[in-house]
Design a protein around this motif. Structure first.
Motif, PDB file in Angstrom:
ATOM      1  N   UNK A 141       0.538  -1.067  -0.026  1.00  0.00           N
ATOM      2  CA  UNK A 141       0.197  -0.252   0.140  1.00  0.00           C
ATOM      3  C   UNK A 141       0.953   1.275   0.065  1.00  0.00           C
ATOM      4  N   UNK A 150      -6.384  -0.331  -3.851  1.00  0.00           N
ATOM      5  CA  UNK A 150      -7.220   0.128  -2.482  1.00  0.00           C
ATOM      6  C   UNK A 150      -8.219  -0.798  -2.534  1.00  0.00           C
ATOM      7  N   UNK A 202      -7.058  -4.424  -1.693  1.00  0.00           N
ATOM      8  CA  UNK A 202      -7.454  -5.264  -0.315  1.00  0.00           C
ATOM      9  C   UNK A 202      -8.685  -4.975   0.506  1.00  0.00           C
ATOM     10  N   UNK A 203      -9.497  -3.749  -0.200  1.00  0.00           N
ATOM     11  CA  UNK A 203     -10.541  -4.076   0.508  1.00  0.00           C
ATOM     12  C   UNK A 203     -11.489  -5.636  -0.025  1.00  0.00           C
ATOM     13  N   UNK A 259      -1.428  -4.972   5.793  1.00  0.00           N
ATOM     14  CA  UNK A 259      -0.842  -3.832   4.854  1.00  0.00           C
ATOM     15  C   UNK A 259       0.497  -3.586   4.430  1.00  0.00           C
ATOM     16  N   UNK A 268     -14.021   4.515   1.079  1.00  0.00           N
ATOM     17  CA  UNK A 268     -13.032   3.083   0.809  1.00  0.00           C
ATOM     18  C   UNK A 268     -11.606   3.097   1.700  1.00  0.00           C
ATOM     19  N   UNK A 269     -11.782   5.218   1.540  1.00  0.00           N
ATOM     20  CA  UNK A 269     -10.315   5.356   1.646  1.00  0.00           C
ATOM     21  C   UNK A 269      -9.305   5.189   3.068  1.00  0.00           C
ATOM     22  N   UNK A 319     -12.124   3.223   5.153  1.00  0.00           N
ATOM     23  CA  UNK A 319     -11.691   1.736   5.429  1.00  0.00           C
ATOM     24  C   UNK A 319     -10.650   1.565   5.628  1.00  0.00           C
ATOM     25  N   UNK A 320     -10.086   1.587   4.891  1.00  0.00           N
ATOM     26  CA  UNK A 320      -8.788   1.306   4.037  1.00  0.00           C
ATOM     27  C   UNK A 320      -7.620   1.458   5.549  1.00  0.00           C
TER      28      UNK A 320
END
Lengths: 123, 183
Positions: free
Chosen positions: A33, A43, A46-47, A66, B121-122, B124-125
Motif C-alpha cells: 500500500x 485499495x 485490499x478491501x 498492509x 473506501x479510503x 476503511x482502508x
C-alpha cells in the motif's frame, strides 16, 4: 439510522470470537500500500480480500495486512501470501476479481493460482 | 491517481510511517472549492526534509530512490489553480507539539480537477491497516458535516474489540454511506 450505540451491541456479540482470533496463526495476506500500489489499484484489492476472507468464514486463520513498497512497482498491485508452512507466493498485477479467485482457490482450496504469480507475468 | 481519495490515502500513509497516534482528515467543500487538511502528531520533519519534500528524487524509503506521493498531490492541486502547503514541527525541536499539517486547495470547476472518488473506501482502508491509530475524519459539504471519530467509537466498543474487525469495518461503511445519502 446507524448510531454509535450499535457498537456496544457488536462488542457483546464479538466478545467470545475475539479471544479465538487472538490465537490464530495461519495464513497472512499482505497487500502493498505505498504510492505505487495505491495508484495501481491496491485499495479495492485490499478491501476485496478483507470482504472475501470474511465471506468465506476464514477470519479465524487468515489475516489481511498492509505493507509499504516491496520494490517491484511495475508489478503493482502486489500481494504476498504467507502460509503456515512458511511458503510465500507473490501475486502481481492484482485486481478485485483476481483477489476473489485467490481467496477461493488458494487460501481456501490450497491451490496456488500460478498464472497470477510473479514467475508467469511479464512486467 | 484517479481519485483525490487515493491521494489522501497515500498522504495519510506518511503520517502512519511518521509514527502518528492521532490523525485528523478534514475535507471542506462548497460548490466551487474543495479543501483538504491532514494533521498528525507524528515525528515531523526538519526544515531540510521539508524543503526537499516536493522533489520526486527525495525519499526516506529504502526500496527505491523516488518519492512521488507529495509531488502527485501537489500536481493534482496546482493543475486546478490551487496548491498545497505543508508545515511541520520535528520531534527533535519540540517533544510535545511535534507533527505535520498538510493542506491542499482544489478548484472544482477546473477541467483538470480530479474527483474526490470513494472516500469511504479510503477511511476503511486506513482503519483496517492501523487499528491502533485515532482517526478523526470530517467532511463538510456546503455546511453539512459528516464525522467519524475512532476515539468515540472506541468508547462504545471497549478496548477488547479491534477497530479493524470485519463487523466494525462493515458498520463504518454502512454508517458513512447513510450519512452521505442523507445530504
Amino acid at each position: 439510522m446507524k448510531s454509535l450505540a450499535e457498537l456496544a451491541a457488536i462488542r457483546e456479540k464479538m466478545r467470545d470470537k475475539v479471544a479465538m482470533r487472538d490465537n490464530a496463526a495461519g495464513t497472512r495476506i499482505v497487500v502493498g500500500m505505498a504510492t505505487c500500489g495505491i495508484s495501481a489499484g491496491a485499495r479495492p484489492v485490499l478491501n476485496t480480500f478483507v470482504e472475501e476472507v470474511n465471506r468465506e468464514g476464514l477470519f479465524e486463520n487468515v489475516t489481511v495486512t498492509q505493507t509499504g513498497c516491496i520494490g517491484i512497482c511495475q508489478y503493482e498491485p502486489v500481494v504476498e501470501v504467507y502460509t503456515s508452512d512458511n511458503e510465500k507466493v507473490t501475486y502481481v498485477k492484482m485486481t478485485s476479481e483476481k483477489a476473489k479467485r485467490v481467496v477461493a482457490e488458494h487460501i481456501k482450496g490450497g491451490n496456488v493460482i500460478t498464472e497470477y504469480t510473479i514467475g508467469s507475468t511479464k512486467a | 491517481m484517479k481519485e483525490l481519495s487515493l491521494n489522501i490515502l497515500d498522504i495519510v500513509m506518511n503520517s502512519v510511517k511518521a509514527g502518528a497516534k492521532i490523525i485528523a482528515i478534514r475535507i471542506t467543500e462548497d460548490n466551487r472549492t474543495l479543501a483538504i487538511t491532514i494533521e498528525d502528531n507524528g515525528c515531523g520533519m526538519t526544515a531540510e526534509q521539508l524543503e526537499r519534500l516536493s522533489d520526486p528524487f527525495f525519499t526516506t524509503r529504502t526500496t527505491r530512490q523516488v518519492g512521488l506521493g507529495v509531488p502527485f498531490f501537489r500536481l493534482a492541486a496546482e493543475q486546478t489553480g490551487g496548491g498545497i502547503n505543508i508545515t511541520s514541527v520535528p520531534i527533535s525541536e519540540d517533544e510535545v507539539k511535534h507533527g505535520t499539517v498538510v493542506t491542499a486547495l482544489f478548484y472544482k470547476d477546473h477541467i483538470d480537477y480530479t474527483p474526490l472518488g470513494d472516500i469511504i473506501a479510503t477511511v476503511i482502508t486506513l482503519i483496517q491497516g492501523n487499528a491502533d491509530i485515532n482517526f478523526d475524519f470530517s467532511h463538510t459539504i456546503n455546511g453539512y458535516a459528516i464525522n467519524l471519530s475512532t476515539a468515540e467509537m472506541r468508547s462504545e466498543l471497549g478496548e477488547d474489540i479491534p477497530l479493524n474487525s470485519f463487523e466494525v469495518l462493515e458498520w463504518i461503511k454502512e454508517y458513512l454511506n447513510e450519512q452521505y445519502n442523507g445530504i
